[in-house]
Scaffold this active site. Structure first.
Site, PDB file in Angstrom:
ATOM      1  N   SER A  70     -12.945   4.785  -0.017  1.00 44.52           N
ATOM      2  CA  SER A  70     -14.308   5.385   0.548  1.00 44.52           C
ATOM      3  C   SER A  70     -15.293   5.592  -0.734  1.00 44.52           C
ATOM      4  O   SER A  70     -16.243   5.502  -0.360  1.00 44.52           O
ATOM      5  CB  SER A  70     -14.239   6.518   1.161  1.00 44.52           C
ATOM      6  OG  SER A  70     -13.645   6.162   2.545  1.00 44.52           O
ATOM      7  N   LYS A  73     -18.024   3.252  -0.516  1.00 45.07           N
ATOM      8  CA  LYS A  73     -19.193   3.350   0.167  1.00 45.07           C
ATOM      9  C   LYS A  73     -20.585   3.858  -0.490  1.00 45.07           C
ATOM     10  O   LYS A  73     -21.667   3.551  -0.093  1.00 45.07           O
ATOM     11  CB  LYS A  73     -18.752   4.493   1.286  1.00 45.07           C
ATOM     12  CG  LYS A  73     -17.660   4.115   2.298  1.00 45.07           C
ATOM     13  CD  LYS A  73     -17.103   5.236   3.155  1.00 45.07           C
ATOM     14  CE  LYS A  73     -16.165   4.963   4.021  1.00 45.07           C
ATOM     15  NZ  LYS A  73     -15.511   5.938   4.755  1.00 45.07           N
ATOM     16  N   TYR A 195     -15.717  -4.807   5.527  1.00 46.27           N
ATOM     17  CA  TYR A 195     -15.489  -3.485   5.373  1.00 46.27           C
ATOM     18  C   TYR A 195     -13.932  -3.147   4.461  1.00 46.27           C
ATOM     19  O   TYR A 195     -13.941  -2.446   3.669  1.00 46.27           O
ATOM     20  CB  TYR A 195     -15.629  -2.716   6.651  1.00 46.27           C
ATOM     21  CG  TYR A 195     -15.058  -1.253   6.575  1.00 46.27           C
ATOM     22  CD1 TYR A 195     -15.928  -0.435   5.868  1.00 46.27           C
ATOM     23  CD2 TYR A 195     -13.752  -0.757   6.978  1.00 46.27           C
ATOM     24  CE1 TYR A 195     -15.786   1.135   5.834  1.00 46.27           C
ATOM     25  CE2 TYR A 195     -13.598   0.568   6.693  1.00 46.27           C
ATOM     26  CZ  TYR A 195     -14.434   1.330   6.303  1.00 46.27           C
ATOM     27  OH  TYR A 195     -14.080   2.841   6.142  1.00 46.27           O
ATOM     28  N   TYR A 246     -16.245  14.646   3.401  1.00 45.89           N
ATOM     29  CA  TYR A 246     -16.168  14.969   4.646  1.00 45.89           C
ATOM     30  C   TYR A 246     -16.052  16.175   5.384  1.00 45.89           C
ATOM     31  O   TYR A 246     -16.882  17.164   4.726  1.00 45.89           O
ATOM     32  CB  TYR A 246     -14.854  14.138   5.332  1.00 45.89           C
ATOM     33  CG  TYR A 246     -14.735  12.587   4.615  1.00 45.89           C
ATOM     34  CD1 TYR A 246     -15.656  11.794   5.117  1.00 45.89           C
ATOM     35  CD2 TYR A 246     -13.835  12.236   3.465  1.00 45.89           C
ATOM     36  CE1 TYR A 246     -15.772  10.376   4.434  1.00 45.89           C
ATOM     37  CE2 TYR A 246     -13.978  10.939   3.072  1.00 45.89           C
ATOM     38  CZ  TYR A 246     -14.773  10.099   3.526  1.00 45.89           C
ATOM     39  OH  TYR A 246     -14.720   8.918   3.068  1.00 45.89           O
ATOM     40  N   VAL A 264      -9.251   7.647   0.181  1.00 43.00           N
ATOM     41  CA  VAL A 264      -8.012   7.939   0.620  1.00 43.00           C
ATOM     42  C   VAL A 264      -6.874   7.198  -0.497  1.00 43.00           C
ATOM     43  O   VAL A 264      -5.965   7.271  -0.337  1.00 43.00           O
ATOM     44  CB  VAL A 264      -7.585   7.330   1.905  1.00 43.00           C
ATOM     45  CG1 VAL A 264      -8.351   8.509   2.879  1.00 43.00           C
ATOM     46  CG2 VAL A 264      -7.747   6.013   2.309  1.00 43.00           C
TER      47      VAL A 264
HETATM   48  N1  GLN Z   1     -10.701   2.155   4.215  1.00 44.72           N
HETATM   49  C1  GLN Z   1     -10.415   3.711   4.752  1.00 44.72           C
HETATM   50  C2  GLN Z   1     -10.785   3.883   6.219  1.00 44.72           C
HETATM   51  O1  GLN Z   1     -11.658   3.357   6.710  1.00 44.72           O
HETATM   52  C3  GLN Z   1     -11.313   4.556   3.956  1.00 44.72           C
HETATM   53  C4  GLN Z   1     -11.263   6.029   4.226  1.00 44.72           C
HETATM   54  C5  GLN Z   1     -11.673   6.717   3.104  1.00 44.72           C
HETATM   55  O2  GLN Z   1     -11.250   6.680   1.949  1.00 44.72           O
HETATM   56  N2  GLN Z   1     -11.565   8.261   3.375  1.00 44.72           N
HETATM   57  O3  GLN Z   1      -9.977   4.505   6.925  1.00 44.72           O
END
Ligand code: GLN
Length: 311
Positions: A70, A73, A195, A246, A264
């Protein structure tokens, strides 16, 4: 600011932090819902600091590439903002969600408009924006990162991309749901391909800290030029502070006091506006999907140096 942010002191501090982290008990678990991430050796730790004057300080596995997940992002959002500008905010909000990153619960009540660009729903909208402008949005994000670093070499881990794509029912559900509200134009399968590939970009702590320097430098990437308007860079930092971790964003603001973005894969990127970026990585996560050791390391760095956006 105390003398502890001088160059020699930063390197020394990072090395001490790496030693302390190595002595911590093993807590948490690697991300298991993406099988390729479940196979990552859990006891790794790296940390790097990049300062706006161009210096990079490292300790531990600071040069080992990991799955940025993430944290991607952030780069996708910066690129989408470059291309789309203000119009973006009609399709995605700027409020913390207070829910896990992959939650669907708010989407029905809020008619398919995700709370922010960092929860999965919001990031899928950003990917949708990029899908309209690029044939291969994940390549566009990767090339954007190459431009930020001033070199190629960062790549997408195809195994991780495939592994997540094969287990993307939840993200597929989120995408279909938003599409039913008219907030997603792309075909869901192509959107998920892009994605998952974008999330599978592999970078080291040192590379992430360097690539994100524009966030600490009013939108201008040292040695490259303007990436975003200064106001947009400030807004991105605000989103990181309020939504970057988050439903742990409040706790992160309390403990760390800096804009952060987590993934993650175990990476956490933090920005000290006007001064430096900091990235720590360790694969074991807590229940909110944030790296336990990386958060502890950044917390320790801010405690020792006194850097905070609140001082
Ligand atoms: N690719 C992961 C997902 O969509 C990214 C989530 C994350 O890093 N928090 O679940």
């Amino acid at each position: 600011m105390g003398p502890s942010t001088h160059a020699a002191d930063i390197t020394d501090l990072l090395q001490r932090i790496a030693l302390d982290i190595a002595a911590l008990p093993d807590e948490g678990a690697v991300a298991e819902y993406i099988p390729a991430l479940a196979r990552v050796a859990p006891r790794q730790f790296g940390i790097a600091v990049a300062t706006v004057d161009g210096a990079v300080h490292r300790a531990g596995d600071a040069d080992r590439a990991f799955s940025i997940q993430s944290i991607s992002k952030l780069f996708a959002l910066a690129l989408a903002l470059q291309r789309e500008g203000e119009a973006l905010w009609q399709r995605v909000g700027r409020e913390p969600s207070g829910t896990p990153f992959n939650s669907l619960v708010l989407l029905e009540r809020e008619r398919g408009i995700p709370r922010n660009p960092f929860v999965n729903a919001g990031a899928l909208v950003i990917t949708d924006v990029l899908c309209r402008r690029y044939l291969q949005p994940e390549r566009a994000v990767l090339e954007f990162i190459h431009r930020l670093l001033g070199r190629v070499g960062v790549g997408i881990d195809a195994d991780v991309a495939r592994s997540e794509r094969q287990h993307s029912d939840r993200n597929a559900a989120i995408a279909h749901f938003m599409r039913s509200f008219g907030n997603l134009g792309s075909e869901v399968s192509a959107l998920l391909d892009a994605y998952c590939a974008q999330c599978a970009i592999a970078m080291s702590c040192a590379e992430l800290a360097q690539a994100a320097l524009f966030l600490a430098a009013d939108g201008e990437q040292p040695s490259h030029g303007r990436v975003l308007a200064a106001a947009d860079a400030r807004r991105l930092n605000a989103l990181m502070l309020t939504c970057g971790a988050y439903d742990a964003a409040g706790d992160f603001a309390f403990r760390i006091g800096l804009p952060t973005k987590t993934g993650v894969g175990g990476g956490i990127l933090a920005v000290v506006p006007g001064r430096m970026t900091l990235c720590a990585w360790s694969p074991r996560l807590d229940a909110t999907g944030n790296s336990i050791a990386a958060a502890a390391a950044i917390e320790r760095f801010t405690a020792e140096t006194g850097v905070s956006i609140f001082r």
